[in-house]
Design a protein around this motif. Structure first.
Motif, PDB file in Angstrom:
ATOM      1  N   VAL A  36      17.754  52.078  58.687  1.00  0.00           N
ATOM      2  CA  VAL A  36      16.737  52.946  59.281  1.00  0.00           C
ATOM      3  C   VAL A  36      15.996  53.669  58.171  1.00  0.00           C
ATOM      4  O   VAL A  36      16.610  54.296  57.313  1.00  0.00           O
ATOM      5  CB  VAL A  36      17.369  53.990  60.226  1.00  0.00           C
ATOM      6  CG1 VAL A  36      16.336  55.043  60.627  1.00  0.00           C
ATOM      7  CG2 VAL A  36      17.929  53.313  61.445  1.00  0.00           C
ATOM      8  N   GLY A  51      14.516  64.309  63.142  1.00  0.00           N
ATOM      9  CA  GLY A  51      14.647  62.913  62.757  1.00  0.00           C
ATOM     10  C   GLY A  51      13.436  62.362  62.021  1.00  0.00           C
ATOM     11  O   GLY A  51      13.389  61.182  61.689  1.00  0.00           O
ATOM     12  N   THR A  81      15.868  64.537  54.599  1.00  0.00           N
ATOM     13  CA  THR A  81      16.063  63.454  53.640  1.00  0.00           C
ATOM     14  C   THR A  81      15.162  63.651  52.433  1.00  0.00           C
ATOM     15  O   THR A  81      15.619  63.565  51.282  1.00  0.00           O
ATOM     16  CB  THR A  81      15.794  62.086  54.306  1.00  0.00           C
ATOM     17  OG1 THR A  81      16.676  61.945  55.421  1.00  0.00           O
ATOM     18  CG2 THR A  81      16.006  60.945  53.329  1.00  0.00           C
TER      19      THR A  81
HETATM   20  N1  LIG Z   1      23.391  60.561  55.827  1.00  0.00           N
HETATM   21  C1  LIG Z   1      22.800  59.848  56.778  1.00  0.00           C
HETATM   22  N2  LIG Z   1      23.373  58.749  57.298  1.00  0.00           N
HETATM   23  C2  LIG Z   1      22.760  58.016  58.258  1.00  0.00           C
HETATM   24  N3  LIG Z   1      21.571  58.299  58.772  1.00  0.00           N
HETATM   25  C3  LIG Z   1      20.935  59.397  58.314  1.00  0.00           C
HETATM   26  C4  LIG Z   1      21.526  60.228  57.301  1.00  0.00           C
HETATM   27  N4  LIG Z   1      20.666  61.252  57.039  1.00  0.00           N
HETATM   28  C5  LIG Z   1      19.611  61.063  57.859  1.00  0.00           C
HETATM   29  N5  LIG Z   1      19.770  59.951  58.619  1.00  0.00           N
HETATM   30  C6  LIG Z   1      18.795  59.425  59.596  1.00  0.00           C
HETATM   31  O1  LIG Z   1      17.533  59.455  58.982  1.00  0.00           O
HETATM   32  C7  LIG Z   1      16.536  59.918  59.883  1.00  0.00           C
HETATM   33  C8  LIG Z   1      15.853  61.144  59.313  1.00  0.00           C
HETATM   34  O2  LIG Z   1      16.784  62.235  59.317  1.00  0.00           O
HETATM   35  P1  LIG Z   1      16.486  63.657  58.676  1.00  0.00           P
HETATM   36  O3  LIG Z   1      15.918  63.483  57.316  1.00  0.00           O
HETATM   37  O4  LIG Z   1      17.731  64.452  58.811  1.00  0.00           O
HETATM   38  O5  LIG Z   1      15.356  64.208  59.649  1.00  0.00           O
HETATM   39  P2  LIG Z   1      14.857  65.714  59.914  1.00  0.00           P
HETATM   40  O6  LIG Z   1      15.416  66.608  58.859  1.00  0.00           O
HETATM   41  O7  LIG Z   1      13.365  65.603  59.888  1.00  0.00           O
HETATM   42  O8  LIG Z   1      15.353  66.064  61.292  1.00  0.00           O
HETATM   43  C9  LIG Z   1      17.250  60.144  61.209  1.00  0.00           C
HETATM   44  O9  LIG Z   1      17.083  58.984  61.998  1.00  0.00           O
HETATM   45  C10 LIG Z   1      18.687  60.327  60.819  1.00  0.00           C
HETATM   46  O10 LIG Z   1      19.539  59.919  61.852  1.00  0.00           O
END
Ligand SMILES: Nc1ncnc2c1ncn2[C@@H]1O[C@H](COP(=O)(O)OP(=O)(O)O)[C@@H](O)[C@H]1O
Ligand SMILES: [Mg+2]
Length: 510
Positions: free
Chosen positions: A22, A45, A50
């Motif tokens: 993803v 999400g 990230t």
């Molecule tokens: N450590 C991780 N392992 C698996 N999936 C992740 C991880 N961190 C983020 N994701 C996925 O990446 C996407 C972006 O997440 P994130 O950066 O946390 O978004 P936000 O901070 O904008 O809510 C989401 O679909 C999330 O589920």
């Protein structure tokens, strides 16, 4: 601090990062100027955390380049990022609970610990705290502090280390409005000193209040160019964030109310410390209406919700469902009788973190066909019903075998609500159902509640979010120190009057 360089504080080009296939960040460009507050806006999400974690050296990007004050940067760890002047305050704090504030200030920084005595550190903590309007007792232990104060410690820690680039990931999610205002003054002060601040938020009014520019992320990609905050209306920003304008359905005034479905009389409930937190609450909810319970957190909301859901036995009073006294019945029997509960803490109570989304969606219904046949569970039904709900409620990020805890907050909440509303209900109790959610997920959750109401369910909405209460409630009750201190219908409920009632300004009644 030397900030003479003309280069931007940060210049990221073509950043991509995938987790299990993803794309959390997909070809993202991001520029942070010296002395600016740059908001990073996006739904749950969208990839905000990230991107921040890449900047802070926690994750390494799959592709892309990063320059810090004009110098190419390849961080292998947060230490590298820190050495380049980058500090991040995470959504989940990284403090050690039974150490003092001062001890936490030097934690993980051998250099500071060697150079200064405990007394020095305490004095510095005090000074920096005062200078930035973030006072905190250096000798207090972390567990003694409120969440807002713990966040101060995290920020002070970065300031103590003289971070030139500060990343705040959804800092206001845990703050009161007053604490948020103070934080924004601090953020502005830091920017005026020449630091650069990234502020992650999905609250549009905050972004308007404090940022200079906004970069919007959606599905891991950057939406358009960064915009100057002053030039963008909240509505435009919301549209960039969710990809379309938001509309909430309004109520057909001819819709009639049904009978009283939930009736509470003189209810008294104790809190965890044995003190009476609900002190004589009486209220009725009819079929087809949403009754909002407004109030500042800690005025008995939790205990009221627990008592209705059957999670806590009241010390006095009665709860009746369709005229039948259910005060002494168990949680299971209440579920069977048609009481649905959407808790505030999604993973703590509502969902089984280690099971998949499909499994979670089937959790409450598993004793009945089509989920079980005799003593056997039917996996295929779980799958089919789960897939249907995932589609219908637009739950994103689901992958085969992936534990539900890896979904983002908004998607967790949609899953929880999807599961609750697929049961046959008479009453649905929802506690801050959209807390921490972005605009898109908030709209989806609100629509679900309205749909339930229009289908004849009596909804009790317990929330600290006035906008939410005003948008959804047909009637509002204000809870203050365990009592209902006022009732307003939604057309007479202006936020000012509500706010006064919530603050304990009990009105003179004739
Ligand atoms: N450590 C991780 N392992 C698996 N999936 C992740 C991880 N961190 C983020 N994701 C996925 O990446 C996407 C972006 O997440 P994130 O950066 O946390 O978004 P936000 O901070 O904008 O809510 C989401 O679909 C999330 O589920
Ligand atoms: Mg995040």
């Amino acid at each position: 601090m030397t900030l003479r360089s003309e280069s931007p504080a940060l210049d990221l080009r073509g950043i991509s990062k995938a987790f299990y296939g993803v794309k959390a960040n997909d070809d993202v460009d991001f520029e942070l100027r010296q002395g600016e507050v740059h908001a990073l806006l996006g739904e749950n999400g969208a990839g905000k955390s990230t991107l921040c974690s890449i900047i802070a050296g926690l994750y390494r990007p799959d592709t892309g380049t990063m320059h810090v004050y004009g110098e190419p940067a390849h961080f292998r760890s947060p230490k590298d990022a820190f050495a380049a002047g980058i500090g991040m305050v995470y959504q989940h704090f990284r403090l050690v609970n039974n150490l003092t504030v001062a001890e936490n200030m030097v934690l993980g920084n051998a250099d500071l610990r060697m150079r200064y005595s405990d007394v020095d550190i305490e004095r510095q903590t005090h000074e920096i705290g005062n200078r930035y309007g973030l006072p905190v007792d250096p000798q207090a232990r972390i567990w003694q502090l409120s969440v807002g104060e713990q966040q101060r410690v995290e920020i002070l820690k970065q300031l103590q280390r003289n971070a030139r680039i500060l990343i705040l990931d959804e800092p206001t999610a845990v703050l009161t409005p007053q604490e948020s205002d103070q934080l924004f003054r601090t953020v502005r002060q830091m920017a005026d000193e020449g630091r650069a601040v990234i502020l992650v938020s999905h609250k549009l009014h905050e972004i308007k209040q404090v940022s200079d520019r906004v970069t919007v992320l959606r599905h891991g990609r950057r939406v358009g160019e960064p915009v100057a905050t002053a030039d963008a209306t909240p509505r435009e920003l919301a549209a960039m964030m969710v990809g379309h304008d938001l509309v909430l359905p309004t109520r057909d005034p001819n819709e009639h109310l049904g009978d009283v479905v939930l009736s509470i009389q003189d209810l008294r409930v104790r809190n965890d410390r044995g003190l009476e937190a609900v002190r004589g609450v009486s209220l009725d909810v009819r079929r087809g209406e949403i009754v909002g319970i407004a109030g500042v957190a800690g005025n008995g909301q939790r205990e009221l919700a627990y008592a209705i859901a059957g999670l806590r036995r009241p010390v006095a009073g009665t709860i009746a469902l369709d005229g039948v006294d259910i005060t002494g019945t168990s949680v299971t029997s209440r579920i069977a009788r048609g009481i649905g509960y959407v808790p505030q803490n999604r993973l703590g109570m509502g969902l089984a973190p280690g099971l998949t989304t499909e499994e979670n969606l089937g959790l409450k219904a598993y004793r009945k066909p089509p989920f079980s046949r005799g003593p056997f569970l039917v996996p295929k039904t779980f799958k089919d019903v789960g897939a249907q709900l995932i589609d219908e409620y637009d739950i994103r990020g689901v992958r085969p075998g992936l534990p539900i805890r890896l979904l983002s907050g908004g998607n967790l909440q949609k899953a929880l609500i999807a599961r609750e509303v697929t049961q046959q209900h008479s009453v649905l109790v929802a506690r801050s159902p959209t807390r921490g959610l972005d605009v898109g997920a908030t709209g989806a959750v609100r629509n679900l509640l309205l749909r339930e109401r229009d289908g004849g369910v009596g909804v009790l909405l317990i929330s600290e979010d006035l906008d939410e209460l005003l948008a959804l409630s047909d009637r509002l009750l204000v809870l203050f120190e365990g009592r209902i201190v006022g009732e307003l219908t939604s057309d007479e409920a202006d936020p000012a009057r509500l706010g006064l009632l919530m603050a304990g300004h009990v009105e003179e009644t004739a």
